[in-house]
Design a protein around this motif. Structure first.
Motif, PDB file in Angstrom:
ATOM      1  N   TRP A  72      10.781 -46.321   9.545  1.00 50.16           N
ATOM      2  CA  TRP A  72      11.252 -47.093   8.311  1.00 50.16           C
ATOM      3  C   TRP A  72      11.791 -48.588   8.650  1.00 50.16           C
ATOM      4  O   TRP A  72      11.329 -49.589   8.337  1.00 50.16           O
ATOM      5  N   LYS A  73      12.775 -48.421   9.854  1.00 54.99           N
ATOM      6  CA  LYS A  73      13.121 -49.817  10.361  1.00 54.99           C
ATOM      7  C   LYS A  73      12.270 -50.592  11.073  1.00 54.99           C
ATOM      8  O   LYS A  73      12.234 -51.726  10.685  1.00 54.99           O
ATOM      9  N   VAL A  74      11.296 -50.064  11.860  1.00 51.20           N
ATOM     10  CA  VAL A  74      10.238 -50.966  12.433  1.00 51.20           C
ATOM     11  C   VAL A  74       9.335 -51.590  11.296  1.00 51.20           C
ATOM     12  O   VAL A  74       8.967 -52.697  11.392  1.00 51.20           O
ATOM     13  N   LEU A 112       5.179 -58.158  18.194  1.00 50.35           N
ATOM     14  CA  LEU A 112       5.477 -56.839  17.688  1.00 50.35           C
ATOM     15  C   LEU A 112       6.239 -55.984  18.681  1.00 50.35           C
ATOM     16  O   LEU A 112       6.943 -55.151  18.308  1.00 50.35           O
ATOM     17  N   GLU A 113       5.948 -55.796  20.071  1.00 46.50           N
ATOM     18  CA  GLU A 113       6.905 -54.930  20.884  1.00 46.50           C
ATOM     19  C   GLU A 113       8.100 -55.457  21.018  1.00 46.50           C
ATOM     20  O   GLU A 113       9.089 -54.522  20.921  1.00 46.50           O
ATOM     21  N   ARG A 123      12.589 -45.223  22.850  1.00 38.51           N
ATOM     22  CA  ARG A 123      12.431 -45.108  24.054  1.00 38.51           C
ATOM     23  C   ARG A 123      11.507 -45.782  24.954  1.00 38.51           C
ATOM     24  O   ARG A 123      11.144 -46.336  25.919  1.00 38.51           O
ATOM     25  N   GLY A 124      10.342 -46.053  23.947  1.00 38.30           N
ATOM     26  CA  GLY A 124       9.197 -46.755  24.536  1.00 38.30           C
ATOM     27  C   GLY A 124       8.090 -47.184  23.383  1.00 38.30           C
ATOM     28  O   GLY A 124       8.173 -46.811  22.216  1.00 38.30           O
ATOM     29  N   GLU A 128      -1.205 -50.433  20.288  1.00 39.33           N
ATOM     30  CA  GLU A 128      -2.560 -50.467  20.179  1.00 39.33           C
ATOM     31  C   GLU A 128      -3.147 -51.268  18.925  1.00 39.33           C
ATOM     32  O   GLU A 128      -4.157 -50.976  18.452  1.00 39.33           O
ATOM     33  N   VAL A 129      -2.360 -52.154  18.468  1.00 37.24           N
ATOM     34  CA  VAL A 129      -2.761 -53.258  17.684  1.00 37.24           C
ATOM     35  C   VAL A 129      -3.816 -54.078  18.181  1.00 37.24           C
ATOM     36  O   VAL A 129      -3.579 -54.517  19.646  1.00 37.24           O
TER      37      VAL A 129
END
Length: 224
Positions: A72-74, A112-113, A123-124, A128-129
């Motif tokens: 939800w947050k991302v 994005l990252e 965590r990581g 793959e966008v």
């Protein structure tokens, strides 16, 4: 070569009818998913459904809920930053975030990252966008159909618990997530790879030993 209808024996005809009904059900599932795909909102399981899902999941109940919150947050932050200029689907599994979809250019792709990394408890990131125009509703419906078909084939295969592998499809590429043994991973990848319409299978697994799998699957364990 397709056998002419008149040449089908009764048992074969019944099998064909079952196949048609199953295709219809999968198509309805894909259609019902479209409103969610358009908004890129993750679905949060609630009530009895959430409880059942947690019991059969190898994640702790706390991590299960946390993954939903991360999605939800991302999704919200990406939507706030880029609006409809991107089509990014967010999947969090054991606090590792998989991003799939399309971005208009490399600059957006690179941002994005950072957005994901800024969300607490992540965590990581597996990004793959791809750079390109947003996928069409038809393409998204097809991906939803592939996901439904792969999940159904997991159940039919009976080679591992389908609850332990999460399936995400983007542009006919199937991503498999889960906390699994090597044997389970190989079986899931094989079933997915041989499913209709699948162009490629990408493993995004966390591997555990057979002993650890048995421990996590023990409903009387104290881990929850």
């Amino acid at each position: 070569m397709k056998t002419p209808p008149q040449a089908l024996a009764p048992s074969a005809a019944a099998a064909t009818a079952d196949g048609r009904r199953r295709t219809l059900l999968l198509g309805l599932a894909a259609a019902s998913t479209l409103p969610l795909l358009q908004g890129c909102f993750p679905v949060v399981a609630t009530g009895v459904g959430a409880g059942a899902a947690m019991v059969s999941d190898r994640r702790t109940s706390g991590t299960y809920v946390e993954d939903e919150s991360i999605e939800w947050k991302v999704s919200g932050r990406i939507r706030q930053r880029f609006g409809n200029t991107v089509n990014v689907n967010v999947t969090s599994y054991n606090r590792n975030v998989l991003l799939t979809g399309q971005a208009p250019n490399a600059t957006v792709l690179g941002e994005l990252e950072g957005i994901v990394a800024g969300v607490e408890h992540v965590r990581g990131v597996i990004n793959e966008v791809v750079v390109g125009p947003n996928s069409t509703l038809t393409a998204r419906a097809n991906d939803a159909l592939i996901t439904s078909n792969v999940k159904a084939r997991f159940v039919d295969a009976k080679r591992f618990s389908a609850h332990h592998v999460k399936v995400v499809t983007e542009a006919n590429v199937v991503f498999l997530l889960g906390i699994v043994t090597r044997t389970e991973a190989d079986a899931a990848a094989e079933v997915a790879r041989t499913s209709q319409g699948v162009r490629k299978v990408v493993r995004v697994f966390e591997f555990i030993s057979d002993d650890e799998a048995r421990r996590l699957d023990n409903p009387t364990g104290a881990r929850r």
